[in-house]
Write a protein that holds these residues in place. Sequence first.
Motif, PDB file in Angstrom:
ATOM      1  N   GLN A  26      25.622  32.513  37.838  1.00 10.03           N
ATOM      2  CA  GLN A  26      27.187  33.685  37.769  1.00 10.03           C
ATOM      3  C   GLN A  26      28.406  33.818  37.852  1.00 10.03           C
ATOM      4  O   GLN A  26      29.663  35.026  38.314  1.00 10.03           O
ATOM      5  N   ALA A  27      28.676  33.162  36.590  1.00 17.14           N
ATOM      6  CA  ALA A  27      29.714  33.140  35.828  1.00 17.14           C
ATOM      7  C   ALA A  27      29.354  34.114  35.139  1.00 17.14           C
ATOM      8  O   ALA A  27      28.279  33.292  34.085  1.00 17.14           O
ATOM      9  N   GLY A  28      29.921  34.896  34.538  1.00  9.32           N
ATOM     10  CA  GLY A  28      29.797  36.350  33.178  1.00  9.32           C
ATOM     11  C   GLY A  28      30.062  37.328  32.749  1.00  9.32           C
ATOM     12  O   GLY A  28      30.942  37.962  34.284  1.00  9.32           O
ATOM     13  N   ARG A  29      29.559  37.722  32.265  1.00 14.79           N
ATOM     14  CA  ARG A  29      29.864  39.082  31.812  1.00 14.79           C
ATOM     15  C   ARG A  29      29.638  40.677  33.239  1.00 14.79           C
ATOM     16  O   ARG A  29      30.615  41.973  32.643  1.00 14.79           O
ATOM     17  N   TYR A  30      28.885  40.072  34.574  1.00 16.03           N
ATOM     18  CA  TYR A  30      28.840  41.228  35.205  1.00 16.03           C
ATOM     19  C   TYR A  30      30.653  41.240  36.023  1.00 16.03           C
ATOM     20  O   TYR A  30      30.673  41.490  36.634  1.00 16.03           O
ATOM     21  N   GLN A  31      31.137  40.118  35.804  1.00 16.84           N
ATOM     22  CA  GLN A  31      32.600  40.218  35.995  1.00 16.84           C
ATOM     23  C   GLN A  31      33.543  40.863  35.433  1.00 16.84           C
ATOM     24  O   GLN A  31      33.758  39.843  34.531  1.00 16.84           O
ATOM     25  N   PRO A  32      34.443  41.191  36.033  1.00 19.35           N
ATOM     26  CA  PRO A  32      35.284  42.319  35.329  1.00 19.35           C
ATOM     27  C   PRO A  32      36.615  41.519  34.387  1.00 19.35           C
ATOM     28  O   PRO A  32      36.895  41.056  33.408  1.00 19.35           O
TER      29      PRO A  32
END
Length: 351
Positions: A26-32
């Motif tokens: 849930q932490a990762g590259r999909y988050q700007p």
Amino acid sequence: MPKNDRLLRAARRQPVDRIPVWFMRQAGRYQPEYRQIRKQYTLMEICRHPDVCAEVTHMPVRQLGVDAAILFSDIMVPVEAMGVRLEIREGTGPVIEQPIRSLNQVEALRPLVAAESLPHVLETIRLLVRDLEVPLIGFAGAPFTLASYLVEGGPSRNYVKVKQMMHGAPEVWDALISRLSAMVGDYLVEQVQAGCQAVQVFDSWVGQLSVRDYQRFVQPYMDRIAARVATTDAPLIHFGVGTGHLLASMAQIGGDVVGVDWREPIDQAWDRIGPDRAVQGNLDPVALFAPAEALEAEVRDILARTAGRPGHIFNLGHGVLPETPMDALKRVVDVVHSGDPARTWKRVIKH
Ligand code: CP3
């Protein structure tokens, strides 16, 4: 005890007010915001800075409203601390400088004492549990998945070298997986002692093994890990991908929750796992790319299939993909939280 303990209650198959939901990766590259932080730090550098690492762990909990945080780290962090030189290559995954093929190399692996070689990981956990209102999940890679990287030298398609070792040099395999299992058991216990309220073992690639190989070359070592974690009061989640044929064996191993991927309807998988284990997972990570109504239908199908069974933790069947739209993740959380599990349970109990 965190304010929101749905995940811990579900892991123990106790009644919950809402079905708990969180997402692997849930932490990762999909988050700007994550991509921004990665411009300054490599993944391994994030893990060495407790304040940054705690923030990266906390971010998805605030953004998505999920019922658990998972410590931001990588399965290779403790392996590097055992003395293995490696790199996590973007778009590829872990790459090992000198793949392990001999007993000498296995014997050169240092035992892990996280308090000494990974104090920053334990410090991150302490920082997080002070502020989090949801449980913090600690984790480790399972020994087979770690060994697959160490022996193959990186990601693999057919796992030829690791299977060759199992069958051709079983004493080397036993030495390697024994050391990794001891490390994983110790590391999970240290994470719990630092404050993690649940732990997960990721056996991402074990689905490549036959049932026979799993029972002979993996299961006895997973038993040791489950026994170590059972000395704490943290529930153990045991996850793998492509493990439909292994679920009955995985359920025999201690552990409170068995993870399932998306390949099979969750109620069928749960029937083989048995009612005395909680179950986590099942939504295809690619369903998050579907139109809103199609995604909701997939989520509701899983909820309908698990209605009346205590111990369901909603999650994806594998990790969040880098291009995933954040709105889709939020929508899943809202749909899962909109149901009232108690009502379904009362109905089932009346029966
Ligand atoms: O779930 C979370 O939010 C916690 C963080 C986490 C990471 N890795 C961070 C990470 C967790 C739980 C892992 C576990 C992990 N690492 C597994 C088991 C889970 C799974 O997905 O099957 C495996 C097999 C690895 C090994 C690994 N590390 C791979 C295959 C990759 C992807 C390589 C790529 O670029 O596609 C990594 C790198 C990695 N670990 C990323 C993250 C967020 C990618 C982003 C980045 O490089 O910053």
